[in-house]
Every structure is written in C-alpha cells, then in structure tokens.
Design an enzyme around this catalytic site. Sequence first.
Site, PDB file in Angstrom:
ATOM      1  N   ASP A 106      39.497  46.984  46.260  1.00  0.00           N
ATOM      2  CA  ASP A 106      40.336  46.456  47.331  1.00  0.00           C
ATOM      3  C   ASP A 106      41.335  45.462  46.761  1.00  0.00           C
ATOM      4  O   ASP A 106      42.537  45.505  47.052  1.00  0.00           O
ATOM      5  CB  ASP A 106      39.441  45.788  48.377  1.00  0.00           C
TER       6      ASP A 106
ATOM      7  N   LYS B 164      32.174  43.397  37.542  1.00  0.00           N
ATOM      8  CA  LYS B 164      31.845  41.999  37.261  1.00  0.00           C
ATOM      9  C   LYS B 164      30.399  41.923  36.789  1.00  0.00           C
ATOM     10  O   LYS B 164      29.604  41.087  37.221  1.00  0.00           O
ATOM     11  CB  LYS B 164      32.072  41.148  38.523  1.00  0.00           C
TER      12      LYS B 164
ATOM     13  N   ASP C  54      38.007  40.064  36.333  1.00  0.00           N
ATOM     14  CA  ASP C  54      39.033  39.028  36.199  1.00  0.00           C
ATOM     15  C   ASP C  54      39.920  39.281  34.987  1.00  0.00           C
ATOM     16  O   ASP C  54      41.144  39.043  35.035  1.00  0.00           O
ATOM     17  CB  ASP C  54      38.410  37.628  36.142  1.00  0.00           C
TER      18      ASP C  54
ATOM     19  N   TYR D 157      30.995  46.080  51.470  1.00  0.00           N
ATOM     20  CA  TYR D 157      31.579  46.801  52.598  1.00  0.00           C
ATOM     21  C   TYR D 157      30.555  47.662  53.335  1.00  0.00           C
ATOM     22  O   TYR D 157      30.884  48.282  54.351  1.00  0.00           O
ATOM     23  CB  TYR D 157      32.737  47.671  52.122  1.00  0.00           C
TER      24      TYR D 157
END
Length: 380
Positions: free
Chosen positions: A271, A202, A247, A135
Amino acid sequence: MATKTIYYIEGDGIGPEVWKAGRPVLDAAVAKAYGSDKALDWQLLLAGEKAYAETGEHLPKATMETLAKADLAMKGPLNTPVGEGFRSLNVTMRQVFDLYACIRPIKYFKGIESPVKRPDLVDMVVFRENTEDVYAGIEYQSATPEAKKLIEFLVEEFGAKIDPTAGIGIKPITPAGSKRLVKKALDYAIAEGKPSVTLVHKGNIMKYTEGGFRAWGYELADEEYAGKIIREGEKGAGVILKDRIADAMFQNALMYPEQYSVLATTNLNGDYISDALAAQVGGLGLAPGVNMGDNLALFEPTHGTAPTIAGKDMANPGSLILSGAMMLEHIGWHEAAALIHKAVEAALTDKKVTVDLAAQINGATQVGCQEFGDILLNNL
C-alpha cells in the site's frame, strides 16, 4: 468479429464522469488497432450508491453471482457505507472473490513534471498481497471486552507485555498466501522478460510474519523455478530474486530506481510503496491497477470517489483509461494498449490536462474530465 465481454461498475462520486470520458477511448483504441475484427462488449453491473437506490443493496446478489462466473471486469471507485453492512465494498469484493494480488505498474509518462530528478528511471510493477496482514481486519478497539480478553490471554498465556488499555490487532501472514503472491510476480517477470523480482518486507523486526513472507518466497523459487530464477549474487541466467527491508526499499526507490523492476510485497508495505512510486512519476491521476485472483481480474483506477469534485467535470479519467489499457494487455490486445499510452503521452506533451496534472506542469492548459477524454480520442 472477436468480442470480449467486460462487466463494468460505474462507481460512486466521480465514477460516472470518468466512465463517460474514458470508455469511448478504450473502444476507439480497439477499433483503431483492429478495425472490425475485435470489439469490447460492455455489460453494466450495479454496485455502490446506484445499486442501493435501485435494489436496497450496495452489492446486489445478481452482481456478485455474475462476477463469480466472470474472468474480466472493471469498476470505478466505490464509497463505503457508513454504519451498516460491509466494512468496505472494495475489501469485501476482494475477499469474496479471493482477489489476492493487487498489481500496479508504475511508469513515467513524458511531459509530467515530477518531484524527483529522474522519474524516467522508474519502471516497476508492484505485486501487493491483498488478503492478509493487518488488512485482514482482525482488530479490537481500546477498552472493549474483546480487546481486554485478547490482551489478558496474551499476557497470561505467553507473558506478553501489553498495556491493558491498548487497541490491538492481529497480523496473519501465511505460507500459502505469501507463495501464491510471489508466484504471480515471478510468472509475470518471466513472461515479460523482466530482470528481477524483489521481495519487500520488514523481516528484521517482524521475523515470523514479514520474515516468513521473505523465507517462503525463496522457498517457492527453490521448489518451482529451478533453472529460471537465480538469487542475487549468484552466477547464471534467469530472473534475479532478491529482497530488501521495506525502509531501505523506499530509499532505494528514490536513489536507484533503475535497479528494480518487479516488487512483491506484503499488504501494508505494498500500500505504501505503490503510492510513493506513483508520486515519483506524477501522482495517482495516471496510476492504473488491477485486483486479481486465479479466476477474476478486476481492473480499476487507484483513486477514490473524490466527492468534493463529483459532478464538476474536474476529475481525471486517466487512471481508469490506463487501467483499461492494462486490461487490454492482459487479454493480449497489446496494439490497442500501446495506442492508448501514445495518446496519453501526446496530451501531456501538448500540456492539455485536468486540474490535478495542470498543477504539476508549468504552462499547462487546464481542461475538464470530458474534454480530456475527447483530446485522447482526437490523438487516437
């Protein structure tokens, strides 16, 4: 009388409608809780389409100067001007005022019908880093000179394998940006008596960006929170600090939501997970939020301008109203905030709701934006 000044921006699209229905609810809750002892002093600021019509600017200088000195503000949704000026009015305000933490509490309201079996087990607050990650906006379109130059540099200098036709972006994540976000999450968890903070990342794949976020979060805990924070699996008292691969976190949020209370995440992961959690408890119509820095807290609904229903009295003012309740909690007016939550839950129990919620509640009576606000006033 103790008054608190709140600068507010109506916003575009459905913004004026949700403000008209929602602001009286906030004032009434304060009056109900404190009588004449406390009140909100609302000061209107111009931004968005209304500002452009009156001043020729989407973010007038006067508005930005006022917010630069403010500690509290609220805003409705803002359109992004096409083909000129700012990439996004919302992103611009976050960057200019360094509103590095997007904070969204997600909790189930009795009466909402959810797509999951136990939405009542969802009670989390997401702290999303707001200024870094993808972003940051450092990206270049495929086949442009900028993209070709960057790809050539990465290939020639570092031996990277990149298709020369690729669009390409940069994902900056810093120790300082990560630590200040995690600090805000840890301080909140300690102050509110929450059992745990989970770092969502992640890092198994992006080891030096997302993995860095995880490592710097643990570093901060070791440096500044000795005796207050314990790592998952350790014995002792304190807020438990743990981490989850992004995940896996999505899976756990569905299967074991009761195991999580505060999430600290990088920008893109935050987000995703905040909207997914909102869906578990009934959607964005009742999802409050705030973008917060060290000086200014800007409370706002999480939905957009919804131009297709603007002016049709169909919008849900709930997200704005609950963002206002979140603001009241922020300044310590917890009694007024609790009254708002009870009023919303009573409306849901009576099944008198706006169109977005009526679609999720069997036997609901659909009401307009203004009538929903009036129902909450009556409930108060």
